[in-house]
Design an enzyme around this catalytic site. Structure first.
Site, PDB file in Angstrom:
ATOM      1  N   GLU A 195       9.705  -0.790  12.695  1.00 24.01           N
ATOM      2  CA  GLU A 195       8.706   0.374  12.314  1.00 24.01           C
ATOM      3  C   GLU A 195       9.350   1.438  11.514  1.00 24.01           C
ATOM      4  OE1 GLU A 195       5.514  -0.081  15.905  1.00 24.01           O
ATOM      5  OE2 GLU A 195       6.746   1.868  15.847  1.00 24.01           O
ATOM      6  N   GLU A 293       3.920  -6.584  16.932  1.00 20.42           N
ATOM      7  CA  GLU A 293       3.840  -5.919  18.199  1.00 20.42           C
ATOM      8  C   GLU A 293       2.138  -5.705  18.583  1.00 20.42           C
ATOM      9  OE1 GLU A 293       5.569  -2.089  18.770  1.00 20.42           O
ATOM     10  OE2 GLU A 293       7.690  -2.889  18.359  1.00 20.42           O
TER      11      GLU A 293
END
Length: 897
Positions: A195, A293
């Site tokens: 991320e 995710e």
């Protein structure tokens, strides 16, 4: 079956079909003719390739096992987690890697304590189970996400140096992957950072970040040339961000294969938007894309009592995207998988650029209960790292883990229950290929919500009640059902409040409606107190320097414009509006402010709000406590006979002090009514709750339910009166008094005690069970002793005693049975004559003579017998148990009327 434009034909049906296309061949799983039977319903995704990634991140697994967790299949049988995942249709696992998630003395930070060695242990087990592995380098010693991209402790000396960081990333990545390769791990993908929306390993800015990305990619290419290089971002809902990230990667010549996104429905927008932004990257830059995710909740319970991310950090609306259940999880996984599959082939190689989906931490179940109040659980978290962070993590991440360490925040989003047993949603990655159907079993009806104001009529509110609702069934097939609402209860709405009433569908399903009634805003006499209409700016007279009515978007308390102020030197200003035509009386003037001094210190007395009426001025400070930390000033205003009030905002501030004032309002003061006591109503409702509903007719119970619904609605209001309370008390009392007993067609009596003394009374609560059989198929119910009477005579020795049970509410319903008895000797202490001195000698009922050889008293026994049902002394009876076919039973002769 439809694939995409590259598809030319399907060679087979119901089995894997060979797809011929310009770039080569690939296989697609055609859905079976009949979906598999399951406990969730999943529609097969058409055109889904066999190698579509159905992956799961199980990085916490090793710590969970060390903490004593076992994983079980749907039958409750313990299995190895990786074997269970493989059987459930999973083909990939994702494992995070932290550099050094330990203190100097070896205490783990938690979250699985996943350094390279522990990740390798899990990776080898995954490979042995036939699963491919994605290695997720965080390049941090603990959690890396958009808000946390901390440099590892060992790299602290060159933090912010992009070149040295890139060199170290290359070395670390190459060394770690070499170990994985030598161990035989089937690494299919490697992620360079986690991320990395704004930073990676402490490096920010695209020039520096791209150096780090490229260094990691270079190491991957050299060690594992067949593995795909993944760059991972999040927040796909933010317009233009993914296009910007992809463009920057291209401009900086970053070598990578897969543009990966996190996607959590709670925060990240729609799946349609997800498809759109990823497809744009795939088509513009010829990259593969995937979701690295995702997850959804199956319950809102908290397995370890240490708070969960959901629902604590999401809105109610976002929780409605899918059902909170295993079926909802299956729906979410399928929706995300379909969104990725819809990316299609954008580079003409015949393969879908949407590679697949990874579910995040589906096995992160609790390792205990009780939260931080359970010292043993805290010790387990700290020892094995099975919670998201240990107390020790505070040395590395003091502002987050140091404050909020604890257990699993996602145990309610796992695909296993709190005991580690697989949920019905676990095999969803299998079902998106085959399809799955379940039984047509009713699950729920979504609650209905209605909004209104206290100025709306009751009839207008009732008109909003839907006549039909959608009933949800386990197999995904909804049914439309008509509703009968307890709408009469809405007559008792009193003012603003949240009211709930119930209804029943034609299929017998319960449904609720929540009616939210808001108070009608009081008339505001300030003209455009939020400064939104520029045409109304003329109503304000602004004097001095530094202040103006202008747009201050993002900083205004209401809308986009406000009275904004700032000056480079010390300054003063005022903004004034005079209001006329006011009705004499009491008013309240309010306004909101935000801002600070040049050094961001608070200013508590630099800005003020005041009102002048009849030559008298009252005021209150408008504090400046920081950016968008709004303060509200409140000024009481008494308007006299002239009906005029002048409101003024004044400022006297030092250089570079800044801020704004917004949402200025003058309203008539209203007194909050004092609610009357509801003690007697509460008692009436409690009394109704004690009623045994099995005893009364449905019609009379319906009237009671209507009265109780009226009580619930009234008590939820804000303006009910004492008369209202008394009226509803009478409704409840009348409904209780009007309860009609169900008609009993027969009684069944089962005696449990078989021995009595002469003159004893039957204990109706313990010596027999009386069951009433209600007519019209209403069924059976056990009656209490106050619902029937007994008639019997135990006053004299006899061969038998007759007992009659009669229903009090209907004397025509009786049951009679007969018990044989004999006399026994006076003075015995037992229950009946047993020849051992426990029951006394047996008495001859004709002569009264006792058997002198068996009893404890060989003299003639005499005594006075009592009336029916009363107790006596000296003389007793023993119940004789008669033999019957199949065993010994109390002899009964029954007659029903």
């Amino acid at each position: 079956m439809r694939r995409n434009t590259a598809l030319t034909r399907i060679m087979a049906s119901g089995v894997a079909a060979i797809m011929l296309c310009a770039g080569g061949t690939f296989t697609v799983n055609a859905a079976e003719e009949e979906p598999v039977k399951a406990d969730v319903s999943v529609k097969a995704i058409q055109g889904l390739s066999d190698d579509f990634i159905g992956g799961m991140d199980v990085s916490s697994m090793l710590s969970l096992e060390e903490s004593g967790v076992t994983f079980k299949n749907a039958n409750g049988e313990v299995e190895d987690l990786f074997t269970l995942l493989k059987e459930s249709g999973v083909n990939y696992v994702r494992l995070r890697v932290w550099n050094d998630p330990f203190t100097a003395d070896g205490q783990g930070y938690g979250g699985g304590n996943v350094n390279a060695d522990r990740a390798l242990t899990m990776a080898k087990r995954a490979t042995a189970a036939g699963l491919k592995v994605l290695v997720d380098f965080h390049y941090s010693d603990f959690w890396a996400d958009p808000s946390k991209q901390q440099v590892p402790k060992a790299w602290k000396s060159f933090e912010g140096d992009a070149d040295k960081t890139a060199d170290t990333v290359y070395d670390y990545t190459k060394q770690t992957l070499t170990t994985f390769k030598q161990a035989g791990v089937d690494v299919g993908m490697v992620q360079v950072g986690n991320e990395t929306t704004a930073k990676i390993a402490g490096i920010s800015g695209w020039d520096g970040m791209s150096k780090v990305f490229s260094a990691g990619s270079k190491a991957i290419r050299e060690v594992l040339p067949e593995a795909k290089v993944v760059i991972h971002f999040t927040n796909p809902e933010k317009a233009g961000t993914y296009a910007t990230y992809a463009k920057q990667l291209s401009n900086h010549n970053v070598d990578y294969d897969v543009f990966a996104s996190s996607y959590y429905p709670f925060w990240h927008g729609t799946t349609e938007n997800l498809t759109s932004v990823l497809k744009n990257v795939a088509s513009t830059y010829k990259k593969d894309v995937m979701v690295a995710e995702t997850s959804w909740a199956y319950t809102l319970d908290d397995g370890d009592d240490d708070s969960n991310t959901v629902p604590s950090k999401v809105t109610a609306d976002n929780l409605k995207k899918y059902d909170i259940s295993p079926q909802g999880q299956a729906d979410e996984i399928r929706a995300v998988a379909e969104a990725v599959n819809n990316i299609g082939d954008n580079d003409g190689d015949g393969e879908n650029d949407g590679l697949g989906v990874f579910y995040w931490e589906p096995a992160w179940v609790p390792v205990g209960t009780g939260g931080k109040d359970n010292a043993e659980l805290v010790d387990t978290w700290n020892k094995y790292g099975g919670g998201w962070a240990t107390e020790a993590a505070g040395e590395y991440d003091p502002n987050d883990a140091g404050l909020y360490w604890g257990g699993s925040g996602v145990d309610n989003q796992a695909l296993f229950d709190f005991d580690g047993k697989a949920l019905a949603s676990l095999p969803t990655f299998k079902y998106i290929h085959t399809g799955a159907v379940t039984d047509h079993v009713f699950t729920k009806i979504d609650p209905v919500e209605i909004t209104a104001t206290d100025s709306d009529s009751i009839d207008a509110i009732k008109a909003q009640l839907p006549s039909e609702v959608a009933a949800h069934y386990q197999d995904g097939v909804d049914e439309t059902e008509t509703v009968t609402w307890q709408s009469a209860a809405l007559d008792w709405i009193r003012g603003a409040g949240t009211y709930t009433i119930t209804g029943t569908t034609n299929a017998g399903h319960d449904v609720t409606v929540t009616v939210t009634v808001t108070a009608t805003p009081a008339k505001d006499y300030v003209t455009d107190g939020s400064f939104e209409n520029a045409e109304n700016d003329k109503n304000w007279t602004i004097a001095g320097t530094g202040a103006s009515i202008t747009e201050d978007s993002g900083n205004a308390a209401d809308g986009k414009r406000a009275l904004k102020f700032w000056a480079s030197d010390a300054y003063s200003f005022s903004a004034t509006q005079t209001i006329t035509g006011l009705e004499p009386g009491e008013y309240v003037l309010t306004a909101m402010s935000q801002g600070a001094a040049a050094d961001n210190a608070a200013i508590t007395d630099g800005v003020a709000l005041s009102a002048t009426t009849g030559g008298k001025t009252t005021s209150d400070a408008l504090e400046l406590n920081g950016w968008v930390k709004f303060d509200t000033a409140t000024v009481p205003v008494t308007v006299g006979a002239d009906g005029t009030a002048t409101i003024t905002i004044t400022g006297n501030l030092p250089a570079d002090a800044w801020g704004n004032v917004d949402k200025v309002s003058l309203v008539k003061k209203t007194e909050t009514p004092v609610k009357p006591s509801t003690e007697n109503l509460d008692k009436a409702v409690a009394e109704a709750g004690k009623i045994n509903r099995d005893e009364y007719t449905n019609e009379s119970l319906a009237k009671l339910d209507q009265a109780l619904a009226a009580a619930d609605v009234l008590l939820a209001g804000s303006t009910y009166t004492e008369q209202d309370v008394n009226d509803v008390i009478k409704l409840v009392a009348d409904a209780i008094a009007g309860l009609a007993q169900k008609e009993v067609s027969s009684l069944t009596v089962t005696p449990s005690k078989t021995t009595y003394q002469v003159g004893d009374a039957i204990d109706a609560d313990h010596d027999l069970k009386v069951v009433g059989n209600y007519s019209a198929g209403m069924g059976n119910v056990t009656l209490s002793a106050d619902q029937f009477t007994l008639d019997y005579d135990f006053s004299a020795p006899a061969d038998a005693a007759k007992v009659t049970v009669t229903l009090k509410s209907n004397p025509n319903v009786t049951e009679t049975y007969t018990v044989a008895v004999t006399a026994r000797a006076e003075g015995g202490s037992g229950n009946g004559s047993d020849g051992a001195g426990n029951g006394g000698a047996t008495i001859n009922p004709d002569t009264g003579e006792g058997d002198k050889t068996n009893g404890a008293n060989s003299d003639k026994i005499t005594g006075v017998l009592s009336n029916t049902g009363s107790a006596v002394t000296a003389v007793g009876l023993a119940v004789v148990v008669l033999g019957v076919a199949g065993g010994v039973s109390l002899a009964l002769r029954r007659k029903r009327s």
